[in-house]
Design an enzyme around this catalytic site. Structure first.
Site, PDB file in Angstrom:
ATOM      1  N   ASN A 196      96.237  24.270  39.042  1.00 11.96           N
ATOM      2  CA  ASN A 196      95.830  24.832  40.324  1.00 11.96           C
ATOM      3  C   ASN A 196      96.790  24.432  41.438  1.00 11.96           C
ATOM      4  OD1 ASN A 196      94.360  25.779  42.617  1.00 11.96           O
ATOM      5  ND2 ASN A 196      92.472  25.634  41.456  1.00 11.96           N
ATOM      6  N   ASP A 197      96.618  23.241  41.961  1.00 11.60           N
ATOM      7  CA  ASP A 197      97.413  22.821  43.119  1.00 11.60           C
ATOM      8  C   ASP A 197      98.905  22.787  42.832  1.00 11.60           C
ATOM      9  OD1 ASP A 197      95.110  22.480  44.654  1.00 11.60           O
ATOM     10  OD2 ASP A 197      94.811  20.454  43.889  1.00 11.60           O
ATOM     11  N   VAL A 198      99.291  22.490  41.577  1.00 10.22           N
ATOM     12  CA  VAL A 198     100.726  22.342  41.266  1.00 10.22           C
ATOM     13  C   VAL A 198     101.452  23.676  41.188  1.00 10.22           C
ATOM     14  CG1 VAL A 198     100.366  20.147  40.084  1.00 10.22           C
ATOM     15  CG2 VAL A 198     100.321  22.281  38.767  1.00 10.22           C
ATOM     16  N   SER A 257      92.459  19.687  45.786  1.00 12.57           N
ATOM     17  CA  SER A 257      92.827  19.688  47.193  1.00 12.57           C
ATOM     18  C   SER A 257      91.806  20.443  48.037  1.00 12.57           C
ATOM     19  CB  SER A 257      94.212  20.315  47.377  1.00 12.57           C
ATOM     20  OG  SER A 257      94.183  21.681  47.007  1.00 12.57           O
TER      21      SER A 257
END
Length: 431
Positions: free
Chosen positions: A357-359, A398
């Site tokens: 997701n965030d990466v 996040s």
């Protein structure tokens, strides 16, 4: 035996610097620990073994499920002080061990609770938090110094332990889930420092060496991971010390996602010439790494090329994705670091994002109001097409929306990663 153990620990740590030697390094370290235990058991100071055997059995039963989550080193220092007391010089090591050991225990449990979503993964802050944290830490240090001067102050010794436990909780609460890999590494470093101090307190050389290796390597790893994420190490180290995180102004209002079936995904992957797999926490939860390898082999048999893009903080602990893929016997030469693989994305026919997701969130590049702005990411959005395997539209740790999921070139396949990949493998076999 202690000397041999120390050498094996160093060789084990050196082996972990490259994937090809990592398994051998782990074996060196494990054998070194066996020698250390046997060396301890044959010391002439031992007068009876029944309690030791009972401790080994009980410790093994408890340590297997939680050994990677919490340190118990503080208990050694407390027991030593309770039984033997402390001298001025001895209190330096003993106090250091107990203080860092206690905050490591509660900090580890808090990190575990965030990773398991037992408590919110977002940063939990309140007014005046920095002042409270600094005050507690300063009070603990002041008591520590006083105990060195007056080591017989038993009540203050236990107050210091209580403060250490409280600091561990308050240190992790304001840290967001996206930073948890760094926190896990940092807590591991604290555990190593506490172990080394224990060695000084009880006169155990191998514990001093092993703890120092653990503490130093964990601390350096934490710094390197912070740089890889473009995050302030001071913020992570001191727990939200500094400016509060800014909430992103972008939302998913009015945006739509393009869903895809397993059959369509299989068709696109089977005829792709270049596929980049981006593994994430979703792959770890589903234990889908073996199916990923099977799918990659099928694509390669059809003439495609498969590479794996590894973000330094993908998953929930340092090297999480590397370990899982190695377990599935994915060749090491197919694993690429972020700097190596990012130039390859524009030439990739398909980027297969499995639970990350965030990466892979482009907001890190183009949304200054995003809390992850400036964090280096994998450029999956630059691939010719993107297939994302995801359980739901819930945001990552996040707590922000991922623009990639709403991109015109992105298709989402909802469901458990392992089940979805198994369906895709079945369809590819039939093509």
């Amino acid at each position: 035996m202690y000397l041999a153990s120390s050498v094996l620990f160093i060789l084990g740590l050196k082996g972990l610097t490259s994937p090809e030697k990592a398994r051998r390094g782990m074996n060196y370290a494990a054998f070194g620990m066996l020698l250390a235990i046997v060396g301890t058991l044959v010391q002439h100071e031992i007068v009876r073994y029944d309690w030791i055997i009972g401790g080994l059995i009980l410790g093994s039963a408890i340590g297997i499920p939680i050994g990677l989550l919490a340190s118990m080193t503080a208990l050694v220092g407390v027991a030593h002080y309770y039984v033997h007391g402390a001298t001025h010089g001895n209190m330096v090591a003993l106090g250091f061990e107990v203080l860092f050991g206690s905050l490591t225990i509660t900090g580890s449990f808090m990190a575990f609770a965030k990773l398991q979503e037992l408590i919110p993964g977002r940063p939990m802050t309140y007014r005046g938090q920095n002042i409270v944290n600094i005050t507690c830490f300063a009070a603990a240090v002041a008591i520590f110094i006083y105990l060195i001067i007056v080591p017989t102050s038993v009540h203050l010794f236990y107050v210091m332990i209580a403060l250490g436990l409280l600091i561990g909780v308050m240190m992790v609460l304001p840290i967001g889930g996206a930073d948890m890999p760094v926190v896990v590494s940092l807590l591991n470093s604290y555990a190593g420092l506490a172990s080394s101090a224990t060695g000084f307190a009880i006169g155990n050389n191998v514990l001093i060496i092993a703890g120092a290796l653990d503490g130093a390597s964990g601390f350096l790893l934490s710094i390197l991971m912070s740089k890889a994420m473009n995050r302030s190490f001071g913020n992570i180290l001191f727990g939200a010390f500094g400016a509060a995180t800014v909430k992103s102004t972008k939302t998913a209002a009015g945006l739509t996602v393009h869903s895809i079936s397993a059959e369509d995904a299989a068709m696109r992957l089977a005829y792709a010439r270049s596929v980049i797999v981006v593994p994430g926490y979703g792959m770890a939860v589903a234990q889908a790494q073996h199916v990923v390898r099977e799918l990659a082999e099928l694509i390669e048999k059809k003439g495609g090329e498969v590479k794996y893009a590894i973000h330094p903080v993908a998953g929930r602990m340092p090297g999480h994705m590397n370990v899982l893929l190695a377990e599935a016997n994915v060749p090491y030469d197919k694993l690429y670091d972020m700097e190596q693989i990012n130039p390859e994305f524009p030439r990739a026919d398909v980027a297969l994002v499995i639970g990350a997701n965030d990466v892979v969130n482009p907001a890190a590049h183009d949304d200054p109001s995003s809390p992850i702005y400036g964090m280096p990411i994998l450029d999956a959005d630059k691939a010719q097409s993107v297939i994302v395997l995801k359980r739901s539209m819930n945001p990552g740790f996040s707590g922000i929306e991922n623009e990639l999921f709403y991109n015109d070139r992105t298709s989402l396949l909802f469901g458990d990663a392992k089940s979805s990949l198994t369906k895709i493998v079945g369809e590819v076999k039939n093509l």
